[in-house]
Design a protein around this motif. Structure first.
Motif, PDB file in Angstrom:
ATOM      1  N   ILE A   1       0.885  -1.172   0.000  1.00  4.66           N
ATOM      2  CA  ILE A   1       0.000   0.000   0.000  1.00  4.66           C
ATOM      3  C   ILE A   1       0.920   1.219   0.000  1.00  4.66           C
ATOM      4  CG2 ILE A   1      -1.744   1.293   1.299  1.00  4.66           C
ATOM      5  CD1 ILE A   1      -2.539  -1.417   2.617  1.00  4.66           C
ATOM      6  N   LEU A   2       0.779   2.046  -1.018  1.00  2.00           N
ATOM      7  CA  LEU A   2       1.660   3.212  -1.153  1.00  2.00           C
ATOM      8  C   LEU A   2       0.819   4.489  -1.144  1.00  2.00           C
ATOM      9  CD1 LEU A   2       4.468   4.447  -1.771  1.00  2.00           C
ATOM     10  CD2 LEU A   2       4.045   4.003  -4.195  1.00  2.00           C
ATOM     11  N   VAL A   3       1.080   5.356  -0.172  1.00  4.01           N
ATOM     12  CA  VAL A   3       0.356   6.626  -0.084  1.00  4.01           C
ATOM     13  C   VAL A   3       1.361   7.737  -0.357  1.00  4.01           C
ATOM     14  CG1 VAL A   3      -0.997   8.165   1.393  1.00  4.01           C
ATOM     15  CG2 VAL A   3      -1.222   5.675   1.655  1.00  4.01           C
ATOM     16  N   VAL A   4       1.082   8.569  -1.340  1.00  2.00           N
ATOM     17  CA  VAL A   4       2.043   9.618  -1.698  1.00  2.00           C
ATOM     18  C   VAL A   4       1.416  10.989  -1.465  1.00  2.00           C
ATOM     19  CG1 VAL A   4       3.700  10.385  -3.442  1.00  2.00           C
ATOM     20  CG2 VAL A   4       2.846   8.041  -3.503  1.00  2.00           C
TER      21      VAL A   4
ATOM     22  N   ASP B   1      -2.751   8.473  -4.472  1.00  2.00           N
ATOM     23  CA  ASP B   1      -2.064   9.713  -4.818  1.00  2.00           C
ATOM     24  C   ASP B   1      -2.812  10.888  -4.197  1.00  2.00           C
ATOM     25  OD1 ASP B   1      -0.641  11.743  -5.962  1.00  2.00           O
ATOM     26  OD2 ASP B   1      -1.020  11.158  -8.053  1.00  2.00           O
ATOM     27  N   VAL B   2      -2.188  11.523  -3.225  1.00  2.00           N
ATOM     28  CA  VAL B   2      -2.846  12.626  -2.518  1.00  2.00           C
ATOM     29  C   VAL B   2      -2.452  13.976  -3.135  1.00  2.00           C
ATOM     30  CG1 VAL B   2      -3.244  13.672  -0.246  1.00  2.00           C
ATOM     31  CG2 VAL B   2      -2.767  11.236  -0.405  1.00  2.00           C
ATOM     32  N   GLY B   3      -1.354  14.023  -3.809  1.00  2.98           N
ATOM     33  CA  GLY B   3      -0.793  15.286  -4.314  1.00  2.98           C
ATOM     34  C   GLY B   3      -1.758  16.058  -5.195  1.00  2.98           C
ATOM     35  N   ILE B   4      -1.715  17.368  -5.040  1.00  4.37           N
ATOM     36  CA  ILE B   4      -2.463  18.242  -5.954  1.00  4.37           C
ATOM     37  C   ILE B   4      -1.466  19.287  -6.438  1.00  4.37           C
ATOM     38  CG2 ILE B   4      -4.380  19.870  -6.217  1.00  4.37           C
ATOM     39  CD1 ILE B   4      -5.795  18.546  -3.911  1.00  4.37           C
ATOM     40  N   ASN B   5      -1.102  19.205  -7.689  1.00  4.53           N
ATOM     41  CA  ASN B   5      -0.118  20.145  -8.240  1.00  4.53           C
ATOM     42  C   ASN B   5      -0.677  20.713  -9.533  1.00  4.53           C
ATOM     43  OD1 ASN B   5       2.118  19.075  -6.388  1.00  4.53           O
ATOM     44  ND2 ASN B   5       1.555  17.238  -7.523  1.00  4.53           N
ATOM     45  N   ARG B   6      -0.391  21.990  -9.748  1.00  6.75           N
ATOM     46  CA  ARG B   6      -0.813  22.601 -11.010  1.00  6.75           C
ATOM     47  C   ARG B   6       0.401  22.678 -11.927  1.00  6.75           C
ATOM     48  NH1 ARG B   6      -5.405  24.841 -12.774  1.00  6.75           N
ATOM     49  NH2 ARG B   6      -6.448  24.680 -10.766  1.00  6.75           N
TER      50      ARG B   6
ATOM     51  N   VAL C   1      -5.699  11.835 -10.099  1.00  3.67           N
ATOM     52  CA  VAL C   1      -5.784  13.259  -9.746  1.00  3.67           C
ATOM     53  C   VAL C   1      -6.042  14.021 -11.047  1.00  3.67           C
ATOM     54  CG1 VAL C   1      -4.583  15.274  -8.800  1.00  3.67           C
ATOM     55  CG2 VAL C   1      -4.150  13.004  -7.834  1.00  3.67           C
ATOM     56  N   PRO C   2      -7.124  14.792 -11.133  1.00  3.00           N
ATOM     57  CA  PRO C   2      -8.134  14.996 -10.095  1.00  3.00           C
ATOM     58  C   PRO C   2      -9.143  13.840 -10.046  1.00  3.00           C
ATOM     59  CG  PRO C   2      -8.669  16.299 -12.051  1.00  3.00           C
ATOM     60  CD  PRO C   2      -7.359  15.611 -12.343  1.00  3.00           C
ATOM     61  N   GLY C   3     -10.047  13.898  -9.073  1.00  6.83           N
ATOM     62  CA  GLY C   3     -11.160  12.942  -9.038  1.00  6.83           C
ATOM     63  C   GLY C   3     -10.903  11.707  -8.191  1.00  6.83           C
ATOM     64  N   GLY C   4      -9.824  11.728  -7.380  1.00  6.14           N
ATOM     65  CA  GLY C   4      -9.548  10.582  -6.510  1.00  6.14           C
ATOM     66  C   GLY C   4      -9.830  10.918  -5.059  1.00  6.14           C
ATOM     67  N   VAL C   5      -8.746  11.195  -4.339  1.00  6.13           N
ATOM     68  CA  VAL C   5      -8.863  11.478  -2.908  1.00  6.13           C
ATOM     69  C   VAL C   5      -9.535  12.845  -2.648  1.00  6.13           C
ATOM     70  CG1 VAL C   5      -7.505  11.911  -0.802  1.00  6.13           C
ATOM     71  CG2 VAL C   5      -6.874  10.034  -2.329  1.00  6.13           C
ATOM     72  N   GLY C   6      -9.304  13.808  -3.522  1.00  7.31           N
ATOM     73  CA  GLY C   6      -9.798  15.182  -3.317  1.00  7.31           C
ATOM     74  C   GLY C   6     -11.276  15.263  -2.946  1.00  7.31           C
ATOM     75  N   PRO C   7     -12.185  14.708  -3.788  1.00  8.01           N
ATOM     76  CA  PRO C   7     -13.614  14.817  -3.467  1.00  8.01           C
ATOM     77  C   PRO C   7     -13.977  14.148  -2.137  1.00  8.01           C
ATOM     78  CG  PRO C   7     -13.293  14.029  -5.721  1.00  8.01           C
ATOM     79  CD  PRO C   7     -11.944  14.061  -5.085  1.00  8.01           C
ATOM     80  N   LEU C   8     -13.195  13.141  -1.752  1.00  9.85           N
ATOM     81  CA  LEU C   8     -13.498  12.439  -0.503  1.00  9.85           C
ATOM     82  C   LEU C   8     -13.145  13.275   0.714  1.00  9.85           C
ATOM     83  CD1 LEU C   8     -12.498   8.870  -1.536  1.00  9.85           C
ATOM     84  CD2 LEU C   8     -14.742   9.705  -0.924  1.00  9.85           C
ATOM     85  N   THR C   9     -12.163  14.164   0.551  1.00 10.64           N
ATOM     86  CA  THR C   9     -11.757  15.019   1.668  1.00 10.64           C
ATOM     87  C   THR C   9     -12.944  15.856   2.154  1.00 10.64           C
ATOM     88  OG1 THR C   9      -9.465  15.069   0.957  1.00 10.64           O
ATOM     89  CG2 THR C   9     -10.190  16.912   2.299  1.00 10.64           C
ATOM     90  N   VAL C  10     -13.653  16.466   1.226  1.00 17.30           N
ATOM     91  CA  VAL C  10     -14.803  17.301   1.613  1.00 17.30           C
ATOM     92  C   VAL C  10     -15.911  16.422   2.192  1.00 17.30           C
ATOM     93  CG1 VAL C  10     -16.501  18.975   0.822  1.00 17.30           C
ATOM     94  CG2 VAL C  10     -14.213  19.028  -0.137  1.00 17.30           C
ATOM     95  N   ALA C  11     -16.127  15.249   1.584  1.00 11.92           N
ATOM     96  CA  ALA C  11     -17.177  14.354   2.095  1.00 11.92           C
ATOM     97  C   ALA C  11     -16.885  13.947   3.543  1.00 11.92           C
ATOM     98  CB  ALA C  11     -17.288  13.122   1.199  1.00 11.92           C
ATOM     99  N   MET C  12     -15.606  13.721   3.860  1.00  9.97           N
ATOM    100  CA  MET C  12     -15.241  13.313   5.217  1.00  9.97           C
ATOM    101  C   MET C  12     -15.389  14.467   6.213  1.00  9.97           C
ATOM    102  SD  MET C  12     -14.608  10.159   5.153  1.00  9.97           S
ATOM    103  CE  MET C  12     -15.598   9.768   3.762  1.00  9.97           C
ATOM    104  N   LEU C  13     -15.185  15.685   5.728  1.00  8.60           N
ATOM    105  CA  LEU C  13     -15.400  16.857   6.583  1.00  8.60           C
ATOM    106  C   LEU C  13     -16.880  16.934   6.992  1.00  8.60           C
ATOM    107  CD1 LEU C  13     -14.418  19.619   7.742  1.00  8.60           C
ATOM    108  CD2 LEU C  13     -15.113  20.609   5.557  1.00  8.60           C
ATOM    109  N   LEU C  14     -17.759  16.667   6.036  1.00  7.78           N
ATOM    110  CA  LEU C  14     -19.194  16.672   6.332  1.00  7.78           C
ATOM    111  C   LEU C  14     -19.516  15.559   7.322  1.00  7.78           C
ATOM    112  CD1 LEU C  14     -20.634  17.136   2.706  1.00  7.78           C
ATOM    113  CD2 LEU C  14     -20.064  18.903   4.371  1.00  7.78           C
ATOM    114  N   LYS C  15     -18.881  14.401   7.109  1.00  8.11           N
ATOM    115  CA  LYS C  15     -19.120  13.272   8.019  1.00  8.11           C
ATOM    116  C   LYS C  15     -18.693  13.618   9.432  1.00  8.11           C
ATOM    117  CE  LYS C  15     -19.409   8.643   6.280  1.00  8.11           C
ATOM    118  NZ  LYS C  15     -18.780   7.341   6.146  1.00  8.11           N
ATOM    119  N   ASN C  16     -17.537  14.264   9.567  1.00  6.50           N
ATOM    120  CA  ASN C  16     -17.055  14.674  10.888  1.00  6.50           C
ATOM    121  C   ASN C  16     -18.033  15.648  11.547  1.00  6.50           C
ATOM    122  OD1 ASN C  16     -14.776  13.141  11.153  1.00  6.50           O
ATOM    123  ND2 ASN C  16     -13.331  14.733  10.541  1.00  6.50           N
ATOM    124  N   THR C  17     -18.585  16.559  10.743  1.00  4.11           N
ATOM    125  CA  THR C  17     -19.531  17.539  11.288  1.00  4.11           C
ATOM    126  C   THR C  17     -20.782  16.828  11.799  1.00  4.11           C
ATOM    127  OG1 THR C  17     -18.692  19.154   9.695  1.00  4.11           O
ATOM    128  CG2 THR C  17     -20.790  19.684  10.756  1.00  4.11           C
TER     129      THR C  17
END
Ligand code: NAD
Length: 288
Positions: free
Chosen positions: A205-208, A229-234, A258-274
């Motif tokens: 399992i490789l997390v970058v 792949d967590v990176g977001i680079n322009r 990227v895009p469309g992987g981990v990014g959208p889940l970050t916001v979804a998890m923020l809502l879950k935490n709330t």
């Protein structure tokens, strides 16, 4: 066989759909919706977009979003006053201070001023400490999103060799602890790691999360690895990750784009935490 590609947008949509139903029912019984306060200081373009997206996502699931936009000249004391008010506000379940803050405001003291029970970003030392002992109230959204991917795709974690590239407090360290907690053997690499490829090649399992476009290439990845792949680079106006997708995709068994992987889940998890905070706070005002 080429990798299965994670559709983070689809997963996030499904999470929001399920949450919307739950929030609707709870709002009826509790007499108020969950509330998330987001503070933005200054006009950083990327931050403004992130805050807007968080507001939209809240709206979609029925969470009341309170956006507080302050000028870049706001003093630390003014910001602390606002935070103390939000800490006391019974209609606010989650508080998020959008980073980075302007240079004259020291981030640490601000993050420490957020009530840990409303710290839906998971950046308060009390929640970070909880991560170490295995009992945090809240875990940061990006690492939570990564765990969501691993669990949804039924990736076996126990006993696996996991390698995390990057050791930031918001991604690298928390995901390393979450993987440890699930009994993986975890190696954390950073910019001073010698022979990065020697480590990444061992990873099942490789997390970058390094913020370096193309850092991980196909020849650095074990056959059949799960690659997050967590990176977001322009780069040249395009969003890319830290993983060189074309060369890694044929070797991996599962990969987040990227895009469309981990990014959208970050916001979804923020809502879950709330929502978690809303449900956990026993003193919710009842409907008359
Ligand atoms: P950071 O800058 O705080 O940390 C980067 C880490 O990468 C550091 O620990 C550094 O030592 C390491 N690193 C840098 N160059 C390296 C190299 N050549 N080899 C090995 N390690 C190296 O970054 P961060 O906040 O953790 O973010 C990392 C990336 O993830 C960024 O691109 C960021 O935009 C992105 N990110 C995405 C999300 C999301 O929702 N998808 C959330 C947070 C961060």
């Amino acid at each position: 066989m080429p990798a299965e590609v994670v559709d983070g947008r689809e997963i996030a949509t499904a999470i929001r759909r399920d949450m919307r139903r739950e929030v609707e029912v709870l709002t009826g019984t509790q007499g108020r919706p969950p509330g998330l306060a987001v503070i933005l200081v200054g006009d950083d373009l990327a931050s403004t977009t992130y805050v807007r997206n968080k507001g939209k996502a809240c709206e979609e699931v029925g969470i009341k979003s309170v956006q507080i936009h302050l000028p870049a000249t706001t003093s630390r004391e003014e910001l602390l006053d606002i935070l103390h008010g939000l800490n006391k506000d019974e209609t606010v379940d989650g508080i998020l201070v959008q980073l980075p803050l302007p240079p004259h405001i020291e981030e640490r003291s601000i993050l420490e001023a957020v009530d840990p029970a409303k710290d839906v970003d998971g950046f308060h030392p009390s929640n970070l400490g909880g991560l170490l002992t295995g009992h945090p109230l809240f875990v940061a959204s990006t690492p939570l999103g990564i765990m969501e991917v691993l669990d949804r795709f039924q990736v076996a974690i126990e006993g696996k060799d996991a390698v995390v590239v990057g050791w930031s407090t918001i991604v690298g360290k928390p995901i390393a602890f979450l993987l440890l907690e699930r009994r993986a053997s975890v190696t954390v690499c950073q910019q001073w790691t010698r022979d990065l490829d020697q480590h990444t090649r061992q990873a099942e399992i490789l997390v970058v999360a390094a913020g370096k476009p193309g850092l991980v290439r196909g020849d650095m990845v074990k056959e059949g690895a799960v690659v997050i792949d967590v990176g977001i680079n322009r780069v040249a106006g395009k969003l890319v990750g830290d993983v060189d997708f074309p060369s890694v995709y044929p070797k991996a068994s599962l990969i987040t784009p990227v895009p469309g992987g981990v990014g959208p889940l970050t916001v979804a998890m923020l809502l879950k935490n709330t929502l978690l905070s809303y449900k956990a706070r026993g003193s919710l005002p009842r409907k008359p």
